[in-house]
Design an enzyme around this catalytic site. Structure first.
Site, short mmCIF file in Angstrom:
data_model
loop_
_atom_site.label_atom_id
_atom_site.label_comp_id
_atom_site.label_asym_id
_atom_site.label_seq_id
_atom_site.Cartn_x
_atom_site.Cartn_y
_atom_site.Cartn_z
CD GLU A 1 61.32 -15.48 53.56
OE1 GLU A 1 61.74 -14.73 54.22
OE2 GLU A 1 60.64 -15.38 52.35
CD GLU B 1 58.48 -39.38 45.87
OE1 GLU B 1 58.22 -40.39 46.57
OE2 GLU B 1 57.99 -38.34 46.12
#
Length: 300
Positions: free
Chosen positions: A85, A116
């Site tokens: 953004e 992960e």
């Protein structure tokens, strides 16, 4: 080594929701909403540490450094969301704020098995970005123990980068590798262990502040107007006009004329109007003052 997840705050059971499966829909949602109201209060307790991180990021930006977010699962996705953004909102370069997720782009939409837990991946992802001492790394993990993230934080420290820990479990392993520790303790989740809920919301609130604060301190905001917004669609073209009108008090027609004269750059248009400059003069003044409108107008 087996990990005792029950010792983590984010994995504990929430007494307020132990019977949630028996509740009518509205009552169920009231429980969730009441728990969500605790999140902003938890984040408020971390504001001094968030401020330290904002200062570090703004300093990095001023020196040509970057902000790198690193996480797995929801934490990684939130970092990517915040990073993505920045260019449309603040006119920043895509490489200035980067989001990394364990497992790469595939993991944005679909879980990647064991990603992960891959320490080597954590280091190699940062090496591929040529991480340096000018950069800031924010490790994001609700549990505060994700191996991918910890390995990345270790590597970041080894190259002299500033390292920030964003987790929701106090005293977590990530804290040992961080220069700045941000730990909003939101308590147990409504659905036990579902850290995409309160923990994820807390992380999003903090990430909002990190980029917003750093961009404000980088001259990307005038008043509360996003004066570096790019005109990438019809809505944003109209927003540019509105921003110039709000910042200067001129008519929409005058704002459009100024924007047209300077290649639709809000800052330049605002400076042209408020300072009585030509487009070229306004652009030069902005360059001389590192993009800060107030400094260019000598209003500091």
């Amino acid at each position: 080594m087996k990990i005792d997840l029950t010792r983590l705050v984010t994995e504990s059971r929430n007494p307020a929701s132990e019977q949630i499966d028996t509740l009518p829909t509205l009552d169920m949602l009231k429980v969730i909403n009441q728990q969500d109201q605790l999140v902003a209060l938890a984040v408020a307790q971390t504001l001094p540490q968030v401020a330290q991180a904002v200062e570090a990021i703004a300093t990095a930006f001023a020196q040509g450094g970057r902000l790198i977010y690193m996480g797995a699962g929801t934490s990684g996705r939130l970092g990517i969301l915040d990073a993505s953004e920045c260019p449309p909102t603040y006119g920043s370069q895509p490489e200035q704020v980067i989001g990394l997720i364990a497992g790469g782009h595939t993991a944005i939409l679909k879980a990647v098995e064991n990603a992960e837990d891959n320490r080597e991946l954590g280091q190699s992802d940062l090496k591929a970005l040529h991480l340096s001492e000018k950069d800031v790394l924010v490790g994001i993990a609700a549990s505060g123990r994700t191996p991918y993230v910890i390995a990345g934080m270790e590597y970041a420290r080894s190259v002299g980068a500033t390292v920030v820990s964003l987790a929701c479990n106090p005293g977590c392993p990530m804290e040992a590798y961080a220069d700045i520790v941000i730990t909003p303790v939101v308590g147990a989740e409504v659905v036990t262990g579902s850290s995409r809920m309160k923990a994820g919301t807390a992380q999003k609130l903090v990430l909002n502040m990190l980029t917003t604060g750093a961009m404000i301190k980088s001259g990307k905001v005038f008043g509360n107007l996003m004066v570096d917004v790019e005109a990438t669609n019809a809505k944003l073209i109209q927003r540019q006009t509105n921003i110039v009108v709000e910042a200067t008090g001129v008519s929409a027609e005058q704002a459009e004329a100024a924007l047209a004269a300077c290649g639709r750059h809000c800052k330049t248009a605002i400076l042209m109007i408020l300072g009585g400059f030509s487009a070229e003069q306004a652009a030069q003044k902005l360059t001389q003052h590192q993009g800060f409108i107030r400094a260019a107008l000598n209003q500091e």
